[in-house]
Every structure is written in C-alpha cells, then in structure tokens.
Design a protein around this motif. Structure first.
Motif, PDB file in Angstrom:
ATOM      1  N   PHE A 126      -3.365   8.200   3.910  1.00  0.00           N
ATOM      2  CA  PHE A 126      -3.994   8.279   2.592  1.00  0.00           C
ATOM      3  C   PHE A 126      -5.174   9.263   2.623  1.00  0.00           C
ATOM      4  O   PHE A 126      -5.346  10.073   1.711  1.00  0.00           O
ATOM      5  CB  PHE A 126      -4.494   6.903   2.148  1.00  0.00           C
ATOM      6  CG  PHE A 126      -3.439   5.816   2.163  1.00  0.00           C
ATOM      7  CD1 PHE A 126      -2.091   6.129   2.050  1.00  0.00           C
ATOM      8  CD2 PHE A 126      -3.793   4.483   2.322  1.00  0.00           C
ATOM      9  CE1 PHE A 126      -1.122   5.132   2.069  1.00  0.00           C
ATOM     10  CE2 PHE A 126      -2.834   3.486   2.337  1.00  0.00           C
ATOM     11  CZ  PHE A 126      -1.500   3.811   2.218  1.00  0.00           C
TER      12      PHE A 126
ATOM     13  N   ARG B  42       2.207   2.209  -3.399  1.00  0.00           N
ATOM     14  CA  ARG B  42       1.201   2.869  -4.231  1.00  0.00           C
ATOM     15  C   ARG B  42       0.948   4.291  -3.746  1.00  0.00           C
ATOM     16  O   ARG B  42       0.670   5.195  -4.543  1.00  0.00           O
ATOM     17  CB  ARG B  42      -0.089   2.043  -4.223  1.00  0.00           C
ATOM     18  CG  ARG B  42       0.072   0.713  -4.971  1.00  0.00           C
ATOM     19  CD  ARG B  42      -1.031  -0.261  -4.661  1.00  0.00           C
ATOM     20  NE  ARG B  42      -2.341   0.256  -5.029  1.00  0.00           N
ATOM     21  CZ  ARG B  42      -3.492  -0.301  -4.639  1.00  0.00           C
ATOM     22  NH1 ARG B  42      -3.472  -1.378  -3.881  1.00  0.00           N
ATOM     23  NH2 ARG B  42      -4.636   0.217  -5.014  1.00  0.00           N
TER      24      ARG B  42
ATOM     25  N   LEU C  56      -7.505   4.370  -1.658  1.00  0.00           N
ATOM     26  CA  LEU C  56      -6.421   3.620  -1.021  1.00  0.00           C
ATOM     27  C   LEU C  56      -6.655   3.537   0.488  1.00  0.00           C
ATOM     28  O   LEU C  56      -6.355   2.515   1.115  1.00  0.00           O
ATOM     29  CB  LEU C  56      -5.086   4.289  -1.324  1.00  0.00           C
ATOM     30  CG  LEU C  56      -3.828   3.412  -1.242  1.00  0.00           C
ATOM     31  CD1 LEU C  56      -3.941   2.204  -2.154  1.00  0.00           C
ATOM     32  CD2 LEU C  56      -2.596   4.219  -1.608  1.00  0.00           C
TER      33      LEU C  56
ATOM     34  N   ARG D 255      -8.157   8.876  -5.710  1.00  0.00           N
ATOM     35  CA  ARG D 255      -7.222   7.746  -5.591  1.00  0.00           C
ATOM     36  C   ARG D 255      -6.747   7.583  -4.160  1.00  0.00           C
ATOM     37  O   ARG D 255      -6.634   6.463  -3.641  1.00  0.00           O
ATOM     38  CB  ARG D 255      -6.030   7.952  -6.526  1.00  0.00           C
ATOM     39  CG  ARG D 255      -6.345   7.718  -8.000  1.00  0.00           C
ATOM     40  CD  ARG D 255      -5.217   8.240  -8.884  1.00  0.00           C
ATOM     41  NE  ARG D 255      -3.939   7.623  -8.553  1.00  0.00           N
ATOM     42  CZ  ARG D 255      -2.761   8.158  -8.871  1.00  0.00           C
ATOM     43  NH1 ARG D 255      -2.710   9.318  -9.498  1.00  0.00           N
ATOM     44  NH2 ARG D 255      -1.647   7.529  -8.559  1.00  0.00           N
TER      45      ARG D 255
ATOM     46  N   LEU E 228       0.825  -1.204   0.000  1.00  0.00           N
ATOM     47  CA  LEU E 228       0.000   0.000   0.000  1.00  0.00           C
ATOM     48  C   LEU E 228       0.862   1.258   0.000  1.00  0.00           C
ATOM     49  O   LEU E 228       0.563   2.237  -0.702  1.00  0.00           O
ATOM     50  CB  LEU E 228      -0.918   0.009   1.227  1.00  0.00           C
ATOM     51  CG  LEU E 228      -2.082  -0.993   1.234  1.00  0.00           C
ATOM     52  CD1 LEU E 228      -2.762  -0.982   2.593  1.00  0.00           C
ATOM     53  CD2 LEU E 228      -3.086  -0.686   0.132  1.00  0.00           C
TER      54      LEU E 228
ATOM     55  N   GLU F  78      -9.097   0.844   1.030  1.00  0.00           N
ATOM     56  CA  GLU F  78      -8.454  -0.461   0.834  1.00  0.00           C
ATOM     57  C   GLU F  78      -7.678  -0.881   2.079  1.00  0.00           C
ATOM     58  O   GLU F  78      -7.695  -2.050   2.471  1.00  0.00           O
ATOM     59  CB  GLU F  78      -7.529  -0.391  -0.379  1.00  0.00           C
ATOM     60  CG  GLU F  78      -7.045  -1.736  -0.853  1.00  0.00           C
ATOM     61  CD  GLU F  78      -6.305  -1.655  -2.180  1.00  0.00           C
ATOM     62  OE1 GLU F  78      -5.440  -2.517  -2.416  1.00  0.00           O
ATOM     63  OE2 GLU F  78      -6.587  -0.731  -2.965  1.00  0.00           O
TER      64      GLU F  78
END
Length: 424
Positions: A185, A133, A157, A153, A130, A160
C-alpha cells in the motif's frame, strides 16, 4: 511400519483454514525466506505428516513450520527421534485443551504488552479484506493516476494494516502478510506521488515502504519497491542511482524463479538506458525483457499489483519512453503504436501517457499535422489533471509553436487547449 496419526497438526490446520496444498505452499515460501531455496513440499508431503509417516522433519523444515504456525514442532504433534509416541509428552495433550492454553497465553502476553487494548485474533480474512480495498485503489490509479487522493488513500490503508498488527494475536504467516500488505500500500502511495511529480513525498513513502518490506520478508514486494525506487530516480534525472536501485530489484532471487519479474526489471533497466543515451544497452535490454516475458508461465501465481499492469503493452510503453529519451523518434513511434494496440480498455492513464508520447515522436519527425491530431485525442481530464500528461502536452505545445509558428495547426492546438482549461 506402525504409524500414529498426527492429530495436533490436523487440528491446527482445521482451525486456521489450511488445506494440505496451502500449508505446503506456505512452508515452501518460508523455506525460501530462510534458506534462499524454495521448498519442494506438496499436498502429499503434508498428508504424510498428518498420517504420521514423517515423525520428525529436518531442522530447516521445523524452522519453516514454526515461521508459518508460530508453534514448535512438538506442539504440532511431531515426535523427536528417540522418543516414542506413547511417552507422555506435550504433543499428546487433547488438541482443544492445548489450543485453549496456547491462545490464552498469547492473550495474556498481549494484554500485558498493551494494557486496555481489546484482544482479538487476527487472521488471513483480515488481510483479504484489506487486499480487496487495495484492488479498488489500483483500479482508480489506472483510470486517473497521480492524484493526491489516491496517494492519501493508499497511505491510510498502509497505516490501517500496521494498526492491525497491534489489535490482537496472529500467526507469523498473518503478521508477515500484514507487513507485506502495508508495504504494498505504501508503495502504491509512492507510485502515485511519482506519477504526480511530487518527488519529496515519493521519497518519504519509499523509506517507509522499504522498512516494511524488510519486516515482511516478501520477495515480490521488495522487488516492487526497489523497482519503483529506480523509476523515481529516473524521473528525477539521476540515472546512476536509478540503475543501482533497479539492480537491487533485479538481483532478488524472485527474478530467477519467475521470468515475469525478470522481464519487468529488464524493461525498467531499458528505460534507464534511454536516459543514459545508451542505445546498445537499450536494445539489448528490450530483447532480453521480451525473451523473459515469452518464457513466463501465464498461469503462475503473481501478486495483484503485477497482474494489474505488466504485460506486452507496458513493455512497449517503457520502450517508447526509452527511445524518446534516446532521440530515436521512429522507433519510439513504432513502440507507441504497439503499446496503444495492446492496452486494455481500463488503462486510461497509460493510454493518455502513450498518446502524448506518440505526439512528441511524430512532431520530432516533422509531422506537425499528424502529431497535433494525435495530441487532440488525449482526454481533457488527463490533459489538465494528470501532472505527467499535462507537462508533456505543455512541452508539445511549445515545440509545435517553435516548429510551425503561424500555421493553422498551431491555431487549432491553441483553441483546443483553451477549451480544455475552460472545463476545469
């Protein structure tokens, strides 16, 4: 003194990929969260635990070890005082057997809590994927900034990372890292919304990020979110709220441990003083921020989001913003040149913002030709797609027409901005 090796602790470390250094660092961090004071363990301390030279750590250390591993001290092979290692006890079981029982019990509990959910073990490798990314999102933010796509985005994330919490079993360390990642994030989504002047969206991300940061217990991410909150209120024209939020960040003990965090907190306080028209506070905060930055250890570990943007260029960028708000345009121009000279090449968004501010500072000093030349160097994509830059250049054009109406410079600016719009 006769000692018996602690094979259970050694087995746990092998299973979870911990070296003596990494475990000591994790325990030190857990102690800091528990007691407010960072632990002083090192690799030699952990080797002492494994060798059996320390059979029963003190209560705070046992609590920190449980936070890191999810296991009681006896399950890690430590022996309470008054009990001999030869006494039959759970810690003397075969490590493989114990590991099977422990993970089996967690799996059963997870299955009962979430029927039908496939169970797996969540580890730091999942967190690392993670984070890689996340690095790509940060890079995109530095190139473009403020775009809704970056905000979306980053928010996705964060979701996620939270979904991983329910995907299987994990140690306390992994769960804390997942919450900290989700908070980071969501904080990036908040920053993208601030940058794009979508303040209602930013406030929604802020509330989510603050809750996640509390669940993580991570001081660095708490600092980031409260510091961003101060910036949000500053952009909204609420300096009292901005100072209050920034004070929360500055009072976290991470600012006492790492001067770089202290420097960033002071730099953002400086920008708020500019909005308040407090020139004395502004200059004092800049000097203190510079002194803290000079004290900071350049080799200290810091999170990727801090390393990615806060440096000498950003300190001058915030000083530029503060002096523009104050109306000290000569000082603003000075800091603009210092910022642009220090900016790294990939910081395209920051360069566009600093260049736009420099044009404003030059125009306010009666230098219409130089200011227009500066403004014309802003790239077309930033001038038309970045909300903050676009607004600054619109305000620059209005000020230019008001001060140099009918001049060739105004004509040049009008033709150039028309060409920008035609490219969109």
């Amino acid at each position: 003194m006769d000692t018996t090796r602690n094979d259970l602790l050694a087995a746990w470390m092998r299973e979870h990929g911990h070296s003596s250094n990494s475990l000591s660092e994790a325990v030190n961090k857990a102690l800091e969260l528990l007691t407010g004071r960072r632990g002083r363990f090192d690799d030699a301390s952990v080797r002492g635990w494994k060798a059996g030279r320390v059979t029963w750590p003190n209560a705070a250390t046992r609590a920190a070890l449980k936070d890191v591993t999810g296991l009681d001290a006896t399950a890690l092979g430590f022996v309470p005082r008054g009990r001999t290692p030869s006494t039959p006890a759970p810690q003397q079981e075969d490590p493989i057997k114990r590991r099977t029982l422990v993970t089996g019990g967690v799996a059963a509990a997870a299955a009962a809590a979430a029927p039908g959910t496939a169970h797996r073990r969540i580890g730091m490798s999942d967190v690392d994927r993670l984070q890689r990314r996340f690095s790509a999102i940060i890079a995109s933010d530095h190139r473009h900034g403020g775009l809704r796509g970056i905000e979306q985005r980053a928010a996705a994330l964060a979701d996620e990372a939270l979904n991983l919490q329910n995907a299987g079993s994990a140690t306390h360390r992994v769960r804390s890292s997942l919450y900290a990642s989700a908070a980071a994030f969501r904080s990036s989504a908040m920053w993208a919304a601030i940058d794009g002047r979508r303040y209602d969206d930013a406030k929604a991300h802020m509330r989510e990020a603050q809750a996640l940061a509390e669940l993580s217990g991570d001081q660095a991410i708490k600092f980031r979110i409260w510091s961003h909150t101060g910036t949000l209120y500053r952009h909204m024209g609420r300096p009292a709220d901005a100072l209050a939020a920034n004070d929360v960040a500055r009072n976290l003990h991470i600012t006492r441990r790492d001067p770089m965090f202290a420097s960033l907190g002071l730099a953002r306080q400086m920008a708020i003083h500019g909005v308040e028209l407090d020139g004395t506070g502004l200059r004092r905060a800049f000097d203190q921020a510079q002194a803290a930055m000079d004290r900071a250890d350049p080799d200290a570990y810091r999170p990727v989001w801090l390393l990615a943007f806060y440096d000498q260029a950003e300190l001058h960028s915030l000083a530029l913003s503060a002096h523009l708000s104050l109306g000290d345009h000569a000082a603003a121009e000075y800091h603009a040149h210092r910022c642009l000279a220090a900016l790294q090449p990939h910081m395209r968004r920051s360069r566009a913002i600093a260049t736009s501010r420099l044009a404003h500072a030059q125009l306010a000093q009666g230098e219409a030709d130089a200011a227009t030349h500066t403004a014309l160097t802003v790239p077309a994509d930033a001038a038309t797609q970045h909300a903050r830059v676009a607004r600054m250049l619109q305000e620059f054009g209005a000020a230019l027409r008001a001060t140099a109406s009918g001049s060739p410079t105004v004509q040049t600016w009008t033709e150039h901005t028309a060409a920008w719009r035609a490219r969109v």
